[in-house]
Design a protein around this motif. Structure first.
Motif, PDB file in Angstrom:
ATOM      1  N   UNK A  60       2.573  -1.672 -33.385  1.00 55.36           N
ATOM      2  CA  UNK A  60       3.100  -3.027 -33.231  1.00 55.36           C
ATOM      3  C   UNK A  60       4.619  -2.979 -33.354  1.00 55.36           C
ATOM      4  N   UNK A  61       5.281  -3.783 -32.567  1.00 55.60           N
ATOM      5  CA  UNK A  61       6.734  -3.776 -32.534  1.00 55.60           C
ATOM      6  C   UNK A  61       7.232  -5.220 -32.569  1.00 55.60           C
ATOM      7  N   UNK A  62       7.974  -5.576 -33.600  1.00 56.28           N
ATOM      8  CA  UNK A  62       8.516  -6.924 -33.740  1.00 56.28           C
ATOM      9  C   UNK A  62      10.031  -6.816 -33.722  1.00 56.28           C
ATOM     10  N   UNK A  63      10.630  -7.227 -32.609  1.00 53.34           N
ATOM     11  CA  UNK A  63      12.060  -7.027 -32.376  1.00 53.34           C
ATOM     12  C   UNK A  63      12.802  -8.357 -32.244  1.00 53.34           C
ATOM     13  N   UNK A  64      14.120  -8.359 -32.559  1.00 55.65           N
ATOM     14  CA  UNK A  64      14.929  -9.566 -32.330  1.00 55.65           C
ATOM     15  C   UNK A  64      14.994  -9.892 -30.842  1.00 55.65           C
ATOM     16  N   UNK A  65      14.654 -11.116 -30.485  1.00 54.34           N
ATOM     17  CA  UNK A  65      14.658 -11.512 -29.075  1.00 54.34           C
ATOM     18  C   UNK A  65      15.764 -12.469 -28.734  1.00 54.34           C
ATOM     19  N   UNK A  66      16.757 -12.592 -29.629  1.00 56.34           N
ATOM     20  CA  UNK A  66      17.816 -13.580 -29.425  1.00 56.34           C
ATOM     21  C   UNK A  66      19.167 -12.922 -29.182  1.00 56.34           C
ATOM     22  N   UNK A  67      19.184 -11.630 -28.846  1.00 56.63           N
ATOM     23  CA  UNK A  67      20.447 -10.919 -28.702  1.00 56.63           C
ATOM     24  C   UNK A  67      20.631 -10.403 -27.282  1.00 56.63           C
ATOM     25  N   UNK A  93       2.089  -2.987 -28.811  1.00 59.25           N
ATOM     26  CA  UNK A  93       2.195  -4.424 -28.655  1.00 59.25           C
ATOM     27  C   UNK A  93       3.593  -4.854 -29.088  1.00 59.25           C
ATOM     28  N   UNK A  94       4.504  -5.061 -28.110  1.00 63.17           N
ATOM     29  CA  UNK A  94       5.856  -5.481 -28.468  1.00 63.17           C
ATOM     30  C   UNK A  94       5.990  -7.012 -28.451  1.00 63.17           C
ATOM     31  N   UNK A  95       6.634  -7.560 -29.466  1.00 63.13           N
ATOM     32  CA  UNK A  95       6.907  -8.992 -29.525  1.00 63.13           C
ATOM     33  C   UNK A  95       8.383  -9.180 -29.856  1.00 63.13           C
ATOM     34  N   UNK A  96       9.052 -10.008 -29.066  1.00 61.39           N
ATOM     35  CA  UNK A  96      10.464 -10.313 -29.285  1.00 61.39           C
ATOM     36  C   UNK A  96      10.586 -11.753 -29.781  1.00 61.39           C
ATOM     37  N   UNK A  97      11.191 -11.927 -30.960  1.00 68.17           N
ATOM     38  CA  UNK A  97      11.306 -13.240 -31.593  1.00 68.17           C
ATOM     39  C   UNK A  97      12.723 -13.407 -32.133  1.00 68.17           C
ATOM     40  N   UNK A  98      13.244 -14.630 -32.116  1.00 68.04           N
ATOM     41  CA  UNK A  98      14.531 -14.923 -32.737  1.00 68.04           C
ATOM     42  C   UNK A  98      14.457 -14.521 -34.208  1.00 68.04           C
ATOM     43  N   UNK A  99      15.306 -13.578 -34.614  1.00 71.87           N
ATOM     44  CA  UNK A  99      15.207 -13.056 -35.977  1.00 71.87           C
ATOM     45  C   UNK A  99      15.561 -14.090 -37.045  1.00 71.87           C
ATOM     46  N   UNK A 100      16.199 -15.185 -36.658  1.00 69.43           N
ATOM     47  CA  UNK A 100      16.540 -16.228 -37.620  1.00 69.43           C
ATOM     48  C   UNK A 100      15.381 -17.193 -37.879  1.00 69.43           C
ATOM     49  N   UNK A 101      14.372 -17.155 -37.017  1.00 72.06           N
ATOM     50  CA  UNK A 101      13.231 -18.061 -37.138  1.00 72.06           C
ATOM     51  C   UNK A 101      12.160 -17.399 -38.010  1.00 72.06           C
ATOM     52  N   UNK A 117      -2.872  -2.374 -36.751  1.00 70.55           N
ATOM     53  CA  UNK A 117      -2.056  -1.299 -36.183  1.00 70.55           C
ATOM     54  C   UNK A 117      -1.903  -0.145 -37.167  1.00 70.55           C
ATOM     55  N   UNK A 118      -1.620   1.021 -36.627  1.00 72.41           N
ATOM     56  CA  UNK A 118      -1.327   2.187 -37.465  1.00 72.41           C
ATOM     57  C   UNK A 118       0.138   2.191 -37.898  1.00 72.41           C
ATOM     58  N   UNK A 119       1.018   1.714 -37.006  1.00 65.92           N
ATOM     59  CA  UNK A 119       2.455   1.692 -37.288  1.00 65.92           C
ATOM     60  C   UNK A 119       3.023   0.332 -36.896  1.00 65.92           C
ATOM     61  N   UNK A 120       3.949  -0.159 -37.717  1.00 66.55           N
ATOM     62  CA  UNK A 120       4.661  -1.400 -37.433  1.00 66.55           C
ATOM     63  C   UNK A 120       6.147  -1.105 -37.418  1.00 66.55           C
ATOM     64  N   UNK A 121       6.816  -1.420 -36.309  1.00 69.67           N
ATOM     65  CA  UNK A 121       8.257  -1.234 -36.196  1.00 69.67           C
ATOM     66  C   UNK A 121       8.911  -2.604 -36.305  1.00 69.67           C
ATOM     67  N   UNK A 305      13.513   9.536 -32.260  1.00 68.78           N
ATOM     68  CA  UNK A 305      13.249   9.814 -33.679  1.00 68.78           C
ATOM     69  C   UNK A 305      11.958   9.150 -34.145  1.00 68.78           C
ATOM     70  N   UNK A 306      11.711   7.926 -33.713  1.00 70.95           N
ATOM     71  CA  UNK A 306      10.477   7.242 -34.117  1.00 70.95           C
ATOM     72  C   UNK A 306       9.248   7.960 -33.568  1.00 70.95           C
TER      73      UNK A 306
END
Length: 351
Positions: A60-67, A93-101, A117-121, A305-306
């Motif tokens: 699972x991947x939760x990334x800033x989506x506001x940049x 499973x990548x999800x992009x979300x405003x990191x301030x929300x 998930x086995x790994x969460x980024x 590296x990941x």
């Protein structure tokens, strides 16, 4: 694995969280230095694929989506490309979300955790991020990779995440300090445009102010919340702008807004501007003389590296707690050919 922590603080977040620089961490965990050096050689080398078949891992991947920066999307591309070269079957499973929300982050994080998930980024910048991570870090599953942070948090003690990965913000800031001191050896007046109220502003912004010293006059400082238009508005309305020698920008989005404002004020030949990270947008701005300098991350190394950390984990081998990639200082004296060579190195997977 246990990581010893010192009894005195070097840097403290304004939010009340303490962390350790890489140098401090290695002083008290000397065995990690060799592990990090060995791991870096793996990252820089060609992939060595796993020979035996393995079950598919879930990521699972939760990334800033506001940049506006391409750092996050390039990280995902290089990460997946290396996983394929390593012959590691995966489902992502990548999800992009405003990191301030933070509320939306909580909902999305719960959704990802429910997927087993086995790994969460994830990342760690504002205080809300830490609270979310603290809730799951003790479970050890999913294994958490924290990206864009290379300084272990003291309060987590020996219960650290699986890995911290990125490009050390303080090391990148040192390069910009050297640049501005060389440009203005007798002192200068400057404006600080911070990131969010959190970690990145501390390590990119506050560390810059501390390293520049009293000879360099900070005329003003503002949080921009990584919003280009807010950065532009701040510069346009800054009363001392005509008496400013340079603007220190803590991210790509901020640099774009500051550049637009400086051009609108017709001060582009007077005020120096930096970027932070050296993605495609910043490099194009330097070639067009809309920025004067940036610290360029060898971007794809963190994705590699990941992937390599996951490979070692699957082989039940030890993984360093920290991976910190390398920077290159790039300014407007670089030729287009020199910049192109750096792009080939930095974006070796995410072309």
């Amino acid at each position: 694995m246990k990581y010893l922590m010192l009894g005195a603080l070097f840097v403290t977040w304004a939010l009340g969280n303490s962390f350790w620089t890489i140098d401090e961490f290695l002083q008290i965990n000397p065995q990690e230095k060799f592990r990090m050096q060995t791991f870096d050689r793996i990252v820089q080398s060609d992939a060595v694929a796993l020979k035996q078949k393995r079950e598919k891992i879930k990521i699972s991947m939760l990334y800033p989506g506001n940049q506006l920066t391409d750092y996050w999307t390039r990280s995902q591309k290089s990460f997946e490309a290396r996983l394929k070269e390593l012959n590691i079957p995966y489902e992502i499973k990548p999800i992009f979300v405003d990191e301030n929300d933070v509320k939306k982050l909580q909902l999305k994080l719960k959704e990802l955790l429910d997927s087993k998930s086995d790994y969460l980024i994830f990342t760690l910048n504002i205080d809300g991020h830490k609270k979310l991570i603290s809730q799951i870090i003790t479970n050890k599953k999913p294994k958490i990779i924290l990206q864009n942070i290379t300084t272990p948090l003291k309060e987590w003690g020996n219960n650290q995440p699986f890995m911290y990965v990125g490009f050390d913000h303080i090391e990148g800031t040192k390069l910009l300090v050297q640049y501005y001191k060389k440009k203005f050896p007798n002192g200068a007046k400057y404006l600080m445009l911070y990131h969010n109220e959190g970690y990145v502003s501390q390590v990119r912004g506050d560390s810059f102010i501390n390293m520049m010293g009293a000879q360099y006059d900070l005329k003003g400082s503002y949080y921009t919340y990584v919003k280009k238009d807010l950065a532009k508005k701040i510069v346009l309305n800054f009363q001392s702008i005509k008496d400013t020698d340079f603007i220190y920008n803590c991210s790509t989005d901020i640099a774009i807004g500051a550049s637009e404002a400086v051009k609108a004020l017709q001060l582009e030949n007077k005020i120096l501007l930096n970027g932070w990270g050296g993605g495609s947008t910043e490099l194009a701005m330097i070639e067009n003389h809309d920025l004067n300098v940036t610290v360029m991350r060898m971007n794809d190394d963190n994705g590699v590296a990941m992937a390599e950390a996951i490979k070692l984990d699957l082989l039940q081998k030890k993984v360093p707690l920290i991976y910190s990639g390398k920077f290159e200082l790039v300014d407007d004296n670089f030729s287009a050919q020199s910049i192109e060579l750096l792009k080939k190195q930095a974006f070796r997977y995410s072309k």
